[in-house]
Enzyme design. Structure first.
Site, PDB file in Angstrom:
ATOM      1  CG  HIS A  26      -1.868   1.138   1.262  1.00 13.71           C
ATOM      2  ND1 HIS A  26      -1.915   1.822   2.446  1.00 13.71           N
ATOM      3  CD2 HIS A  26      -2.837   1.366   0.627  1.00 13.71           C
ATOM      4  CE1 HIS A  26      -2.903   2.821   2.205  1.00 13.71           C
ATOM      5  NE2 HIS A  26      -3.280   2.570   1.174  1.00 13.71           N
ATOM      6  CG  ASP A  64      -2.747   6.239  -4.373  1.00 10.74           C
ATOM      7  OD1 ASP A  64      -3.571   5.449  -4.788  1.00 10.74           O
ATOM      8  OD2 ASP A  64      -2.544   6.260  -3.094  1.00 10.74           O
ATOM      9  CG  HIS A 112      -3.407   8.889  -0.585  1.00 16.77           C
ATOM     10  ND1 HIS A 112      -4.150   9.507   0.613  1.00 16.77           N
ATOM     11  CD2 HIS A 112      -4.064   7.981  -0.780  1.00 16.77           C
ATOM     12  CE1 HIS A 112      -5.034   9.013   0.774  1.00 16.77           C
ATOM     13  NE2 HIS A 112      -5.171   7.967  -0.072  1.00 16.77           N
TER      14      HIS A 112
END
Length: 387
Positions: free
Chosen positions: A60, A89, A102
């Site tokens: 992640h 992201d 992000h």
């Protein structure tokens, strides 16, 4: 870095065990995968989502439990620890480059506040109905953004990670694609990436649509095929539908809380909520243009008022019945991020019984999981598979 005394394995213990354990357990790929490399270096011809191990361990934002998120250092560590897939992201710069953050608000993830030349860029914006004050990527050219350095987003929870503040710049997605191809050639197998379009409706309103430049990069680096080792994801179904028209790369719809609505639904006046999308009819609709869903973990096993896990929902069964894979998010080692059942001691930043939490979620039949600590997840996956 110092270890925390938590009654569970220390950080160095987990890191060492994972580096040794993943190689011994064969969790880093197969020779067949290496033989499938096609054009674009290691970027295409890999096979399909079915080639990924189950449970799939997804780093992640990289290995964000150990390094500032969305840096090449975080991505590299996730890969070195054995993560099956590494997440990015994407947000745009003022001049249309896709960079890995992000959020477009870079106040907490860079040292922008320390740059007097950018003090006048601080502003307040409303993004997807929420007001933010800070600095935003769409107000910087790539050259300007590259003068900044990445920092730890949650230093209060992860003070050890601040050791690496200032070490890396904000990477472009093209730099990540080059890194992945280089690492794939070195390792003899493709490096899987998991790529999210952030706030796509908002950015399209600014003339900075994400999907078209993303598709161009995927085609350039040979990751535009159904068999490419890359997964596209978004909280906005419309973004995934747009990408489905541009490339054949595998796609996943992200799902937050049951009462929430995707922002493109809000803008279009679509009354459906996430609760509607996880019903059989909603899942059938998603399956018409995507291969999986990325639900919050609470959609898999809800929590009660005290934060303890209750009974699993039928989402795993229902999604599998529609041929969809499930990659829920996000499991972290620290007490403050764990269900109350698995917290240990009183320090919110100490590690809890995360192996117990993994066991509970894996038992539901999920196909993979996003984690800030890939080494821990790999050990838990090996336990689950009886290795």
């Amino acid at each position: 870095m110092t270890e925390r005394v938590t009654g569970t394995p220390g950080r160095r213990t987990l890191l060492g065990a994972a580096v040794l354990g993943t190689a011994a357990l064969g969790l880093t790929g197969t020779a067949a995968q290496a033989a499938e490399r096609g054009r674009g270096g290691s970027g295409s011809g890999h096979g399909s989502l079915r080639d990924l191990p189950v449970p799939t361990v997804i780093g992640h934002r990289g290995a964000s439990g150990y390094r500032p998120e969305h840096t090449l250092g975080s991505y590299q560590l996730a890969l070195d620890l054995g993560a099956h897939v590494v997440e990015q992201d994407l947000v745009p710069t003022k001049d249309g480059h896709l960079v890995c953050r992000h959020e477009n608000d870079i106040t907490g993830t860079t040292d922008v506040a320390d740059h007097p030349e950018f003090v006048g860029r601080r502003t307040t914006k409303t993004i997807d109905g929420v007001s933010y004050t800070g600095w935003f990527t769409e107000d910087f050219t790539l050259a300007e953004l590259k003068t900044l350095r990445a920092t730890e987003r949650i230093p209060g929870n992860r003070p050890d990670n601040t050791l690496y503040d200032g070490r890396w710049t904000v990477p472009t997605f093209e730099e990540v694609l080059r890194w992945a191809d280089k690492e794939g050639r070195k390792r003899g197998k493709p490096v899987w990436l998991y790529v999210e379009t952030k706030h796509p409706t908002y950015f399209r309103s600014l003339g900075l649509g994400l999907e078209e430049p993303l598709a161009r990069l995927l085609r350039r680096y040979g990751r535009d095929r159904r068999t490419s080792p890359l997964i596209l994801q978004s909280f906005e179904p419309g973004s995934i539908q747009r990408l489905a028209r541009l490339v054949d790369t595998p796609r996943v719809v992200l799902l937050s809380g049951p009462t929430s609505r995707p922002w493109d639904f809000v803008e279009a006046g679509d009354p459906r909520t996430v609760a509607d999308l996880i019903k059989p009819a909603g899942l059938k609709w998603i399956a018409s243009y995507a291969q999986g869903i990325g639900p919050t973990l609470d959609l898999i096993i809800p929590k009660d008022a005290s934060g303890r896990l209750t009974r699993p929902t039928t989402l795993v069964k229902d999604a599998h019945a529609r041929g969809l894979r499930l990659h829920p998010y996000t499991l972290r080692n620290e007490n403050s991020f764990l269900p109350a059942d698995f917290r240990r001691g009183t320090d919110p930043n100490a590690y809890g019984d995360v192996f117990g939490a993994y066991a509970a979620y894996f038992a539901t039949g999920i196909d993979g999981i996003f984690t800030d600590h890939p080494d821990t997840a790999l050990l838990a996956a090996a336990d689950f598979n009886g290795r």
